[in-house]
Design an enzyme around this catalytic site. Structure first.
Site, PDB file in Angstrom:
ATOM      1  CG  LEU A 117      69.694 -41.843  61.416  1.00  0.00           C
ATOM      2  CD1 LEU A 117      70.306 -41.174  60.783  1.00  0.00           C
ATOM      3  CD2 LEU A 117      69.630 -40.826  62.766  1.00  0.00           C
ATOM      4  CB  CYS A 224      75.199 -46.452  55.257  1.00  0.00           C
ATOM      5  SG  CYS A 224      75.361 -45.022  56.338  1.00  0.00           S
ATOM      6  CE  LYS A 227      80.006 -47.115  57.487  1.00  0.00           C
ATOM      7  NZ  LYS A 227      79.344 -48.042  58.458  1.00  0.00           N
ATOM      8  CE  LYS A 285      68.625 -39.825  51.258  1.00  0.00           C
ATOM      9  NZ  LYS A 285      68.089 -40.501  52.423  1.00  0.00           N
TER      10      LYS A 285
HETATM   11  C1  UGA Z   1      70.860 -46.204  54.964  1.00  0.00           C
HETATM   12  C2  UGA Z   1      69.871 -46.777  55.404  1.00  0.00           C
HETATM   13  O1  UGA Z   1      68.645 -46.676  54.767  1.00  0.00           O
HETATM   14  C3  UGA Z   1      69.618 -46.525  56.957  1.00  0.00           C
HETATM   15  O2  UGA Z   1      68.663 -47.323  57.205  1.00  0.00           O
HETATM   16  C4  UGA Z   1      70.680 -46.793  57.586  1.00  0.00           C
HETATM   17  O3  UGA Z   1      70.589 -46.607  59.003  1.00  0.00           O
HETATM   18  C5  UGA Z   1      71.937 -45.958  57.119  1.00  0.00           C
HETATM   19  O4  UGA Z   1      72.034 -46.222  55.810  1.00  0.00           O
HETATM   20  C6  UGA Z   1      73.141 -46.054  57.740  1.00  0.00           C
HETATM   21  O5  UGA Z   1      73.591 -47.341  57.934  1.00  0.00           O
HETATM   22  O6  UGA Z   1      73.651 -45.045  58.590  1.00  0.00           O
HETATM   23  P1  UGA Z   1      71.380 -43.651  54.048  1.00  0.00           P
HETATM   24  O7  UGA Z   1      72.531 -44.147  53.450  1.00  0.00           O
HETATM   25  O8  UGA Z   1      71.484 -42.478  54.783  1.00  0.00           O
HETATM   26  O9  UGA Z   1      70.567 -44.763  55.069  1.00  0.00           O
HETATM   27  O10 UGA Z   1      70.303 -43.073  52.750  1.00  0.00           O
HETATM   28  P2  UGA Z   1      69.149 -44.195  51.869  1.00  0.00           P
HETATM   29  O11 UGA Z   1      68.023 -43.341  51.930  1.00  0.00           O
HETATM   30  O12 UGA Z   1      69.275 -45.571  52.299  1.00  0.00           O
HETATM   31  O13 UGA Z   1      70.111 -43.933  50.286  1.00  0.00           O
HETATM   32  C7  UGA Z   1      71.065 -44.891  50.149  1.00  0.00           C
HETATM   33  C8  UGA Z   1      71.295 -44.827  48.766  1.00  0.00           C
HETATM   34  O14 UGA Z   1      70.570 -45.653  47.980  1.00  0.00           O
HETATM   35  C9  UGA Z   1      71.391 -43.546  48.188  1.00  0.00           C
HETATM   36  O15 UGA Z   1      72.498 -43.134  47.081  1.00  0.00           O
HETATM   37  C10 UGA Z   1      69.832 -43.347  47.172  1.00  0.00           C
HETATM   38  O16 UGA Z   1      70.171 -42.674  46.236  1.00  0.00           O
HETATM   39  C11 UGA Z   1      69.948 -44.767  46.935  1.00  0.00           C
HETATM   40  N1  UGA Z   1      68.461 -45.353  46.468  1.00  0.00           N
HETATM   41  C12 UGA Z   1      67.670 -45.528  47.539  1.00  0.00           C
HETATM   42  C13 UGA Z   1      68.256 -45.759  45.335  1.00  0.00           C
HETATM   43  O17 UGA Z   1      69.108 -45.647  44.350  1.00  0.00           O
HETATM   44  N2  UGA Z   1      66.749 -46.311  45.127  1.00  0.00           N
HETATM   45  C14 UGA Z   1      65.956 -46.361  46.086  1.00  0.00           C
HETATM   46  O18 UGA Z   1      65.074 -46.745  45.901  1.00  0.00           O
HETATM   47  C15 UGA Z   1      66.475 -46.037  47.487  1.00  0.00           C
END
Ligand code: UGA
Length: 402
Positions: A117, A224, A227, A285
């Protein structure tokens, strides 16, 4: 602060009501006693944090504490399901800890069931996952856990323990790679006069590539990806491998946080000292108040170091951010933040920012300079309003390469 008193440890849409509803229906209760929690339980989930250690490896102290407490409290056979993101081999290690601590322990099995998630859409993601991955040396235990997940109606994959643990790291590292890839392309777009938003759209039409996680911006943060990419690189290096790609992915991400300060500085004729700069968004985010490894921290600190006066507005993260960034002035709204500001930097793409009255924002500012770190706005429309506007990787429209 206590979840038993309905105080959620993190902001997540719908979480408070979900907890309240299930507590009321007596389907959910909280305790700090392992004995009480494990009483008559068939399954126990380990869902603890695995933060980065100083050298980048995952710190497993909370997993160890949970395993030891389970060993002490168990009085009947149980299936232990690990949800935490843990280095490959941790499932075996947990079983070992339990057996060593309690040689007479009742029968148990360890099943890895990594969680996929995302923060900000946690409930929806949990309820409708793309897949459920289960790994165990005990096939029967894994099949029971599969039964438990049937109501979620996802594809279920059963594999061995180590492979399941690796799927989680490989998935996060791949998503981080996609983002770093598009950010690298964004930098090239900027230099050559192409628009990365259109490039990502065009790429994403190919089903083999897909449009998801190709939003160029300020890079990935949170609790996430940073790390997990580090921990995967550490695991590889410990085994004598050279994870070149993972290092490049991390380097690109670190560089990406420099871009907004550099661009704002250019728009302010090379000087941010004494200027009032507003940060639109602080959380890593939207839809969360999580500030862990948020790009806003690096950006704010850098601006402060260079002598700027930094203000910020975030719909939910300001309370958490106050302790991390005490020198940043927190404001009551985006409009308050804009009053007398010399430049604004959009850091977190909250919906609220997408619907701002930018005309009003412009009239409030000292100088209408806008650095859009998430490519939220239409460059032509913002310029039409009279802003000096820059974005990420938008060569013709965003960066004035014309
Ligand atoms: C991420 C994964 O998407 C989940 O599948 C996973 O379960 C989770 O880590 C975890 O290991 O617990 P999360 O860190 O909550 O989820 O959020 P994301 O939506 O993946 O975004 C992560 C980062 O990437 C944010 O800083 C967001 O701004 C950035 N991002 C995301 C971008 O810069 N561009 C994108 O197209 C998507």
């Amino acid at each position: 602060m206590c979840i038993r008193d309905r105080i959620m440890p993190i902001y997540e849409i719908g979480l408070e009501e979900l907890v309240a509803r299930n507590v009321k229906a007596e389907r959910l209760s909280f305790t700090t006693s392992y004995k009480d929690a494990l009483k008559e339980a068939e399954y126990v989930f380990i869902c603890v944090g695995t933060p980065s250690d100083v050298d980048g490896q995952a710190d497993l102290r909370y997993v160890r504490m949970a395993a030891e407490s389970i060993a002490d409290a168990m009085d009947h056979p149980i299936i232990i399901i690990n949800k935490s993101t843990v280095p490959v081999g941790t499932g075996d290690w947990v079983a070992d800890i339990i057996r060593r601590r309690r040689p007479d322990v009742p029968e148990f099995a360890v099943v890895s069931c990594p969680e996929f998630l995302r923060e900000g859409s946690a409930i929806a993601d949990f309820m409708s996952p793309d897949r459920t991955v289960l790994g165990s040396t005990d096939r029967e235990a894994a099949e029971k856990v599969a039964q438990l997940h049937l109501p979620l109606r996802s594809s279920i994959m059963i594999t061995d323990l180590r492979t399941a643990e690796m799927i989680k790291y490989a998935s996060n590292a791949f998503l981080a790679t996609k983002i770093s890839f598009i950010n690298e392309i964004a930098n090239v777009c900027e230099a050559l006069g192409a628009d990365v938003k259109e490039v990502a759209y065009g790429m994403g039409l190919d089903k083999r590539i897909g449009r998801h996680f190709l939003d160029a911006g300020l890079g990935w943060g949170g609790s996430c990806f940073p790390k997990d990419v580090k921990a995967l690189a550490y695991m590889a290096e410990t085994e004598g491998r050279h994870p070149h790609l993972l290092h490049a992915v991390m380097d690109i991400n670190a560089d990406q946080r420099d871009a907004p300060v550099r661009k704002v500085k250019e728009m302010l004729d090379g000087k941010v000292k004494g200027k009032v700069i507003g940060l639109m968004g602080l959380a890593f985010k939207p839809n969360t108040d999580d500030m862990r490894d948020a790009p806003s921290i690096d950006i704010a600190r850098r601006l402060l170091r260079e002598g700027a006066k930094v203000r910020a507005y975030d719909p939910v993260a300001m309370e958490v951010a106050r302790n991390i960034l005490p020198e940043v002035e927190m404001t009551g709204s985006a409009y308050d933040m804009a009053k007398g500001a010399d430049a604004l930097i959009l850091i977190t793409e909250w919906n609220e920012f997408k619907h701002l009255d930018l005309g009003r924002i412009k009239t409030l500012m000292n100088q209408p300079i806008l650095m859009d770190g998430r490519n939220v706005y239409d460059p032509a429309a913002v310029r039409q309003l009279g802003f000096e506007y820059r974005a990420i990787g938008r060569g013709y429209d965003g960066e004035g390469v014309e």
